[in-house]
Design an enzyme around this catalytic site. Structure first.
Site, PDB file in Angstrom:
ATOM      1  N   GLY A   1       0.373  35.946  -7.814  1.00 52.96           N
ATOM      2  CA  GLY A   1      -1.131  36.389  -7.407  1.00 52.96           C
ATOM      3  C   GLY A   1      -2.002  35.214  -7.982  1.00 52.96           C
ATOM      4  O   GLY A   1      -2.958  34.818  -7.157  1.00 52.96           O
TER       5      GLY A   1
ATOM      6  N   GLU B   1       0.980  -1.372   0.004  1.00 52.13           N
ATOM      7  CA  GLU B   1      -0.018   0.004   0.099  1.00 52.13           C
ATOM      8  C   GLU B   1       0.801   1.229  -0.112  1.00 52.13           C
ATOM      9  O   GLU B   1       0.784   2.189  -0.777  1.00 52.13           O
ATOM     10  CB  GLU B   1      -0.725   0.015   1.124  1.00 52.13           C
ATOM     11  CG  GLU B   1      -1.712   1.361   1.270  1.00 52.13           C
ATOM     12  CD  GLU B   1      -2.394   1.430   2.837  1.00 52.13           C
ATOM     13  OE1 GLU B   1      -2.630   2.512   3.233  1.00 52.13           O
ATOM     14  OE2 GLU B   1      -2.645   0.066   3.225  1.00 52.13           O
TER      15      GLU B   1
END
Length: 433
Positions: free
Chosen positions: A389, A287
């Site tokens: 931004g 896993e």
């Protein structure tokens, strides 16, 4: 990379599997008798690099068609998994890569599983995570530990995408300390009654089949835990108490599930009674290995959104990509991806190539996801910074990628637990506990 013909038209289940067969000869009868591995499907043969690249190209083709930017953004913003995606992934053959062909799988190994998870996560971290919970935590656990009757009954529907799978281990007070779980399974006529709650269960709100861990002998601690296959479509007393509102991996539906006197027949015990920890550990290293491919996809996604922007956006009359500070971030992002990828795939290749007697080292599997997860979060942060931004705007994927990446430092064992696991593995090698 040129687009290939649509996946469904070529196979994988109607596409990849026939294509893979064209790439290599059918297994000879002598090889069929050879099978001895408990970690790989029947008739497994390590894939060539050409086969893995073919698989990667076909998975990319699938994501370009089915998991577009708009789909990925909507999954995140609405916090809703596109449920029709399960059948699409099933039709493409993506859901049973490590399952036997007898049940509709591809009979491939862990390199292939990593390839698929990486490319799905590149398109959408949320969809990639739900895929991993279904295909690795549920399907592969059934393949590793289920008996023939259980596999024949449940795997075809899971592999086709008609049914959704999950695994339920964690509880409110039993995350890293799984042995402290409170869910009980009390023996009754013909089976067991399960009572308790499980928390942070990926696919929990949608799952038709969940592998649930419960204490059959609470006083026996780790030696009194049993794994059960719970068919939620038939389980009176099963419910999802709530769908969780997460920071990242939004749309990978995660829930708190409740089992109130849920009857599970004895035939649905996965593995042996009171041997649930063995079932858990049987798949835990694998896993960690497969899940380490999720961060790889998110690192690639970081580069996907950053590179075009910094080459088009101009400041002070020149593209951002000509600025040394930006070049340094790009170099770091790329190097982190390449190093993480080399780590993950070298371990997956070793597991596949030693398939007759699989070589699976705990420190390698834990190290792969430890390293990749932390680097993915860093790459997500760098992508935001490079976009400035715009990177802080939700219309761009950079913020989503960073939020998704952080989950891999927490889920499937935190970074801190992984470091402990690696240290303890070395202690065992030196005869210390």
């Amino acid at each position: 990379m040129p687009l290939l013909a649509p996946i469904r038209s070529l196979g994988l289940r109607s596409s990849l599997r026939p294509a893979i067969r064209r790439l290599r000869p059918a297994v000879e009868t002598s090889q069929i008798c050879r099978y001895a591995s408990t970690k790989h499907p029947k008739n497994f043969k390590p894939p060539t690099q050409d086969e893995l690249e073919e698989l990667r190209e076909r998975t990319i083709e699938f994501t370009r068609r089915e998991i577009t930017h708009d789909v990925a953004q909507a999954t995140d913003h609405k916090n809703e998994f596109p449920l029709d995606m399960w059948q699409k992934m099933g039709e493409a053959g993506l859901l049973g890569v490590t399952a036997d062909e007898d049940y509709g799988g591809l009979s491939m190994g862990y390199q292939a599983h990593c390839v698929i998870l990486e490319e799905l996560s590149r398109a959408s971290g949320s969809i990639g995570l739900s895929y991993a919970a279904h295909s690795q935590l549920c399907v592969n656990q059934l393949m590793l530990n289920g008996n023939e009757e259980q596999k024949a009954k449940y795997l075809p529907g899971l592999v086709s995408g008609e049914r959704i799978g999950a695994l339920a281990m964690s509880e409110h007070n039993a995350g890293s300390d799984v042995v402290s779980m409170k869910m009980t399974a009390k023996e009754t006529d013909g089976g067991y009654l399960l009572n308790g709650t499980k928390m942070w269960i990926t696919n929990g709100p949608d799952a038709h089949l969940i592998i649930v861990y419960a204490k059959t002998e609470p006083e026996a601690a780790s030696k009194g835990i049993t794994a059960f296959i719970v068919d939620t479509t038939e389980a009176s007393g099963f419910s999802c108490a709530r769908k969780l509102d997460k920071l990242g991996m939004r749309g990978s539906n995660t829930g708190e599930i409740v089992l109130d006197n849920v009857f599970v027949p004895t035939s649905n015990i996965l593995g042996q009674i009171n041997k649930g920890v063995r079932v858990l550990m049987e798949g835990l290293d694998l896993e960690r290995l497969v899940l380490s491919a999720g961060p790889l996809g998110l690192m690639k996604a970081s580069l996907d959104c950053t590179l075009p922007y910094v080459h088009e956006r101009k400041q002070f009359g020149v593209p951002l990509a000509t600025q040394q500070f930006i070049q340094g971030k790009l170099a770091d992002m790329y190097t982190k991806y390449r190093a993480s990828s080399a780590f993950t795939y070298s371990i997956a290749r070793a597991v596949d190539e030693s398939y007759t007697n699989p070589e699976i080292r705990t420190q390698d599997c834990a190290g792969a996801i430890l390293y990749a997860a932390e680097r993915a979060t860093e790459c997500g942060m760098d992508a935001i910074q490079c976009l400035g931004g715009m990177g802080y705007m939700n219309e761009m994927p950079a913020g989503r990628i960073m939020r998704d990446a952080k989950l891999y430092e927490i889920g499937a064992g935190t970074s801190e637990i992984r470091k402990m696991v690696i240290g303890r593995a070395f202690n065992r090698e030196f005869g210390m506990r």
